[in-house]
Design a protein around this motif. Structure first.
Motif, mmCIF file in Angstrom:
data_model
loop_
_atom_site.group_PDB
_atom_site.id
_atom_site.type_symbol
_atom_site.label_atom_id
_atom_site.label_comp_id
_atom_site.label_asym_id
_atom_site.label_seq_id
_atom_site.Cartn_x
_atom_site.Cartn_y
_atom_site.Cartn_z
ATOM 1 N N SER A 164 0.832 -1.201 0.000
ATOM 2 C CA SER A 164 0.000 0.000 0.000
ATOM 3 C C SER A 164 0.867 1.251 0.000
ATOM 4 O O SER A 164 1.937 1.264 0.609
ATOM 5 N N TYR A 180 3.444 0.590 2.861
ATOM 6 C CA TYR A 180 3.088 -0.375 3.912
ATOM 7 C C TYR A 180 2.939 -1.745 3.264
ATOM 8 O O TYR A 180 2.184 -1.895 2.307
ATOM 9 N N THR A 182 1.273 -4.215 3.815
ATOM 10 C CA THR A 182 0.071 -4.810 4.391
ATOM 11 C C THR A 182 -0.414 -6.060 3.654
ATOM 12 O O THR A 182 -0.604 -7.118 4.264
ATOM 13 N N GLU A 262 -1.790 -0.015 9.428
ATOM 14 C CA GLU A 262 -1.409 0.852 8.302
ATOM 15 C C GLU A 262 -2.109 2.205 8.413
ATOM 16 O O GLU A 262 -1.476 3.262 8.249
ATOM 17 N N THR B 230 4.863 -2.194 9.545
ATOM 18 C CA THR B 230 4.704 -2.695 8.173
ATOM 19 C C THR B 230 5.254 -1.700 7.150
ATOM 20 O O THR B 230 5.513 -2.068 6.012
ATOM 21 N N HIS B 231 5.405 -0.451 7.549
ATOM 22 C CA HIS B 231 6.135 0.505 6.707
ATOM 23 C C HIS B 231 7.642 0.289 6.843
ATOM 24 O O HIS B 231 8.360 0.187 5.856
#
Lengths: 335, 335
Positions: A164, A180, A182, A262, B230-231
Motif C-alpha cells: 500500500s 506499507y 500490508t 497501516e 509494516t512501513h
C-alpha cells in the motif's frame, strides 16, 4: 504480417505493465479508451525469459493495434521500467509531478519498429529514515492530478494493495510517501505462518460476522502502542485456540489488524487525521477499498472519494507531458 | 526386552518435549542431571503418526533408563501437552506458580507400563485484549523461580524465540505475559516475502558490519510510532535497491527492526523500562540472547542475567510440586 485493426481517432497506445499482468489501452486524442486488452504476461510471467519475452508479450497484445494504426505513439508505466523490466527507468526523487516523469522517461525501440516511452518510478528520501520507492502508482496519481486541480493542490492519496502507498500531494506534485507491506504480510502470514493453520480454506463465513471480526482487528490496532503489532497478530491464533472467535473469521480479524495498523500510522505520518480538512482519496480495486472505507469509518474518517483504475488517464497525461500527443483542446492539464 | 541401564541415585526422568525436538534428562534426587539424550522426535516429527508415534518416541529415548531404573517417576512439559500432543493438558490461568502447574497436570499411562505426568500450558486473559497463551516456557520459568527467591519476588523474564515471551513475575507467580511472533515473522519474511529476494544465501558478512546493521534496525524501532512496523520493514528492500546497505546485511537490519519492535513494546507493557529497578532476565540460547543483549544496550538497558536452558531444573521442581519426588534435603523450593 500482423493483420491491422484500424480505429478512427486512435491517438495513443498505453500500457499498464505490472508484475503479474499486462494491460493495454487504445485511446483517442481526448483520452477516451477506444479498446482495451489484458493478459497475464506481467514481467514475472513473460511468454519466454528476457528481452524476447517482452517483445513477444508486447506484439501479442498490441500487434493488431500497431499494424492498423501506424505512427500512433506508445507509452508504458509500471514494473516494465524496473531493473527486472524491459529497460530500467531509474527512480526520480520527490517532489515529482507528471512533467518530472516525462522528463526522466526512457525509450525502448522494439523489434516491431515502434518506440515505447517508459515512465520512471519515484523515490522519497526522508532526512531521518531509509528511502522509500514506488513504481506504477505515480501513473495512477497522474491520472487524478490532471482531472482535479482541487485535489492536486493538496491531498493524501491512499493506494491499498500488496504494498500500500500513502502519498502526500502538494502544489500538483508528489512531495512524500510511505509504503506499507500490508497485503504481502497478510499473504505470507496466512499462507506460511502458524496463524494460517487455524484458518479453514473452504468455509464461507457470514458477511456481518466477517465485518465484526475485521472491526475487532481495526480497533485493536487503534488501541496499540509502538511495537505492538508482532504481539497483536498472535491473537489470530489465541482467539481461535480459546474458541473466542470462529476459525473462519480469523482471517478477517488479521486483515483488520494489519489494515488498522497501516491506517493508524499512515494518517499520522501524512497529517491526514480527522479534522485536518485535507482531502483523503482511496484509489484501487472495489473490494479492498471497501475494507479501507470500513476501517477509516471506525477511526471517524470518511474518504473524500474512492477512485477505480486511474492508470489509463495517467498514461494519457504522461504522453502529453512527454510531447507525444497534444493536450485535448480546451483542457488545461494542470501539471 | 529392553536392555536396562541402571544409574545409582536415579530419581526422575524428565522430558522437555517440544514441536521439533524431544530432550530427556535422567536426574538424581538433588536435581543433578546424570545423563541426557535428545532426538528430533518433536510432536510434529514423530516416527509414526498418532499415539503409537508418541509411544515409540518415548520408548526409543527412555527405554534403557526405564528398564534399568524401575519405579522412577516420569514428567514431561512442552507441546506434548497441547491439543496436538500425547494428551491435552489444558491451559491454566494466570496467576500461576509451579504448584498450579502440578495441580492441573494430566497423567498418561504409556504402553511401557509407566505413568507420565504432563504439565499444562498457561493462559493470560487481559481485561481489554485477546487472551495470550504459552506452553513450555512455564517449565523454564519454574526452574528459575525455585533457585532465586529474589527474582521470584519480582522480575520480568524474556524468552526470545520463534514466539518470544515476556513474562511478569510477582510473588513467586507468573501474573501476566505477552507473546511476540518475532522469530516466525523474521522467518516468513526472509523465506517467503519480496524482502528475501535481495538477501543472498551464501555471502558471509563482516561481524562488525552485521552489528551495525542490526543496530540500525533497533534504532528505527526505537523511533517508531504506533502502526509503523509494516512501513519500516519495507526498508529492508529499499536500502538494498538504493544500494545504501550491502545485500548481505539486510537480514541483520530486519532482525534488529523486529527485535527492536518487540523490545519497545515489551518493556512498556511489562513496566520493565530503564530505571524501574525490576530485574530483567533473558532465558534462552546463546546466539539469540546475545542479540537481545545488544538490542537492550541500545535502549540503555542491561539485563540482570542471561540464563541458558533452565527446563531440566523446572521439570525437577514440577515433579516435587506434584509429590512425585521429595524436595532435596535442606532446600526450600520457594514455590
Amino acid at each position: 504480417m500482423e493483420t491491422g485493426r484500424k480505429r478512427d481517432g486512435a491517438a495513443l497506445i498505453a500500457l499498464d505493465w505490472g508484475t503479474s499482468s499486462l494491460r493495454g489501452f487504445l485511446m483517442d486524442g481526448a483520452g477516451t479508451v477506444l479498446e482495451q486488452r489484458a493478459n497475464a504476461h506481467g514481467i514475472q510471467n513473460l511468454p519466454q525469459p528476457g528481452l524476447p519475452g517482452f517483445e513477444q508479450a508486447f506484439a501479442g497484445l498490441c500487434g493488431e493495434w500497431l499494424a492498423g494504426n501506424p505512427g500512433v505513439p506508445v507509452v508504458a508505466g509500471g514494473m516494465v521500467g524496473s531493473a527486472q523490466g524491459w529497460a530500467e527507468a531509474p527512480y526520480v526523487a520527490c517532489p515529482a509531478d507528471t512533467g518530472t516523469l516525462a522528463g526522466h522517461a526512457i525509450a525502448v525501440d522494439s523489434a516491431a519498429g515502434v518506440r515505447i516511452l517508459i515512465a520512471p518510478g519515484v523515490t522519497y528520501a526522508p532526512p531521518d529514515a531509509p528511502p522509500d520507492i514506488l513504481r506504477g502508482e505515480e501513473i495512477q496519481i497522474a491520472g487524478v492530478l490532471a482531472d482535479r486541480p482541487d485535489w492536486a493542490r493538496e491531498a493524501c492519496m491512499v493506494l491499498p494493495g500488496t504494498h500500500s502507498k500513502w502519498v502526500q500531494i502538494e502544489g500538483g506534485r508528489m512531495t512524500r510517501f510511505a509504503t506499507y507491506m500490508t497485503g504481502e504480510l497478510f499473504a505470507v502470514l496466512t499462507k506460511h505462518s502458524i496463524l494460517g493453520r487455524l484458518m479453514p480454506v473452504d468455509v464461507e463465513a457470514d458477511a456481518d460476522a466477517r465485518d465484526t471480526a475485521f472491526a475487532d482487528g481495526v480497533r485493536a490496532a487503534q488501541a496499540s502502542g509502538p511495537g505492538d503489532l508482532t504481539h497483536q497478530i498472535f491473537a489470530a491464533r489465541t482467539l481461535g485456540i480459546t474458541r473466542r472467535m470462529a476459525p473462519e473469521l480469523l482471517k478477517d480479524f488479521l486483515s483488520g489488524l494489519l489494515i488498522g495498523h497501516e491506517m493508524v500510522s499512515g494518517l499520522t505520518r501524512m497529517g491526514a487525521a480527522l479534522g485536518s480538512g485535507r482531502p483523503l482519496l482511496l484509489i484501487g480495486d472495489g473490494a479492498l477499498c471497501r475494507r479501507y472505507v470500513q476501517g477509516l469509518a471506525l477511526l471517524g474518517i470518511e474518504p473524500t472519494a474512492r477512485l477505480e483504475n486511474t492508470a489509463p488517464k495517467g498514461l494519457f497525461q504522461f504522453a502529453i507531458a512527454a510531447g507525444l500527443i497534444a493536450p485535448p483542446a480546451g483542457k488545461d492539464t494542470h501539471v
